[in-house]
Design a protein around this motif. Structure first.
Motif, PDB file in Angstrom:
ATOM      1  N   GLU A 248       0.823  -1.203   0.000  1.00 58.22           N
ATOM      2  CA  GLU A 248       0.000   0.000   0.000  1.00 58.22           C
ATOM      3  C   GLU A 248       0.862   1.259   0.000  1.00 58.22           C
ATOM      4  O   GLU A 248       0.554   2.238  -0.686  1.00 58.22           O
ATOM      5  N   THR A 252       1.095   4.382  -2.848  1.00 62.46           N
ATOM      6  CA  THR A 252       0.928   5.813  -2.595  1.00 62.46           C
ATOM      7  C   THR A 252       2.051   6.605  -3.253  1.00 62.46           C
ATOM      8  O   THR A 252       1.878   7.784  -3.573  1.00 62.46           O
ATOM      9  N   TRP A 261       0.908  -3.849  -6.964  1.00 58.45           N
ATOM     10  CA  TRP A 261      -0.470  -4.330  -7.091  1.00 58.45           C
ATOM     11  C   TRP A 261      -0.531  -5.844  -6.908  1.00 58.45           C
ATOM     12  O   TRP A 261      -1.422  -6.363  -6.220  1.00 58.45           O
ATOM     13  N   LEU A 264      -0.061  -6.685  -3.265  1.00 60.64           N
ATOM     14  CA  LEU A 264      -1.206  -6.279  -2.447  1.00 60.64           C
ATOM     15  C   LEU A 264      -2.355  -7.276  -2.577  1.00 60.64           C
ATOM     16  O   LEU A 264      -2.942  -7.709  -1.568  1.00 60.64           O
ATOM     17  N   ARG A 268      -3.699  -9.707   0.517  1.00 59.22           N
ATOM     18  CA  ARG A 268      -5.077  -9.673   1.012  1.00 59.22           C
ATOM     19  C   ARG A 268      -5.755 -11.029   0.903  1.00 59.22           C
ATOM     20  O   ARG A 268      -6.559 -11.404   1.772  1.00 59.22           O
ATOM     21  N   GLY A 280      -8.795  -4.715  -4.807  1.00 58.80           N
ATOM     22  CA  GLY A 280      -7.467  -4.466  -5.352  1.00 58.80           C
ATOM     23  C   GLY A 280      -7.383  -4.797  -6.828  1.00 58.80           C
ATOM     24  O   GLY A 280      -6.772  -4.053  -7.610  1.00 58.80           O
TER      25      GLY A 280
END
Length: 313
Positions: A248, A252, A261, A264, A268, A280
């Motif tokens: 994450e 940013t 990506w 992430l 998850r 996502g």
């Protein structure tokens, strides 16, 4: 009775100090990793404070990330005491601390609309004011921090010193070129130690000045890559919560970083949150479309298989 011992001269003292530093350097370097092993509370934090007390404190400290700060001998330099152009010159030289900058580069960056002779006069006056700011009370010709070498100027940072940009660049270069067979925990510690030097946007005071924009983009991208690499390492060690936080943070800094990506979504899924993983995937699909890339029909299904590291039991 023999002649009394001769007092050592300045050059001899400097040579002795240089020899002592050279002899002690391996022990200092060996001790450094253990002091950095503790992970920060967040992936990106403020640049580490300089060692406190005595001769261990750097004589010059330069911070360019998250806002410009300079201290000399432990005293903060009041940059507001000089004009905006002088502050910009100091920031430009600080960004390249330790390396000479040719005056033509300075003129193009700060006085692009002036003729050469007028620009050089302005540069000389501004340099003189900065020398007074950095070393108040120094006699003419005796300043040692802001130096001139023919047609180049620079901040000459002797040892000890600290520059967050130089330190971040040095550490991140090592982290992005891992040694074969390197211990994963040791690499994670090194990644976190490098990221602690990235304290935010580079020289935000300069806005969209041409001379800083490219370097700002480069360093932000490097920080994003470090975060994405950290996320991958945490996944390999079976720590999806830490991997998700790192991914994450990477996004940013660079919303188009493919490996962030992937990490992430995978993190998850391993955390048992399929809804978050699906969000996502959809966010990544929107990112691809913003680049003019149309996601394939199976993108939402295959996104979770991007990361190659197998889950640990």
């Amino acid at each position: 009775m023999g002649a009394p011992d001769r007092e050592p001269g300045l050059q001899e003292v400097e040579e002795l100090l240089s020899t002592a530093v050279t002899l002690l350097r391996p022990y200092l370097d060996a001790a450094r990793p253990s002091a950095e092993a503790a992970a920060p509370e967040s992936v990106l934090g403020e640049a580490p404070d300089a060692p406190a007390g005595g001769d261990e404190r750097p004589m010059v400290e330069i911070r360019c990330f998250g806002g410009f700060r300079v201290t000399v001998g432990g005293t903060a330099v009041d940059c507001g005491a000089v004009r905006p152009k002088a502050r910009s010159l100091l920031r430009l030289l600080a960004l390249r601390a330790g390396s000479p900058v040719h005056r033509d580069v300075l003129l193009d960056a700060l006085w692009p609309d002036l003729g050469h002779e007028a620009g050089v006069r302005n540069l000389h006056v501004t340099v003189s004011r900065l020398r007074t700011l950095l070393e108040p009370g120094a006699e003419r010709g005796s300043a040692t921090l802001l130096t001139r070498d023919e047609h180049s100027y620079g901040l000459a940072l002797g040892w000890p010193c600290a520059s967050d940009v130089r330190e971040f660049d040095r550490r991140s270069t090592v982290c992005l070129r891992p040694a074969p067979g390197e211990d994963p925990e040791r690499r994670i510690a090194a990644l976190r130690a490098a990221l602690r030097w990235y304290g935010g946007e580079l020289l935000p005071e300069e806005g969209a000045a041409e001379w800083v924009v490219g370097e700002r983009r480069r360093l932000r991208g490097r920080a994003a890559r470090l975060c994405a690499t950290l996320a991958g390492c945490e996944l390999e060690l079976g720590r999806p919560d830490a991997a998700a936080a790192a991914a994450e943070q990477a996004l940013t800094l660079d919303a188009y970083l493919d490996e962030a990506w992937r990490a992430l979504v995978t993190a998850r899924e391993r955390l048992g949150d399929p809804a978050a993983a699906e969000r996502g995937r959809r966010a990544y699909a929107r990112t691809l479309r913003s680049l003019g890339v149309t996601p394939g029909p199976d993108a939402a299904v295959t996104a979770g298989r991007w990361w190659s590291a197998p889950p640990r039991p």
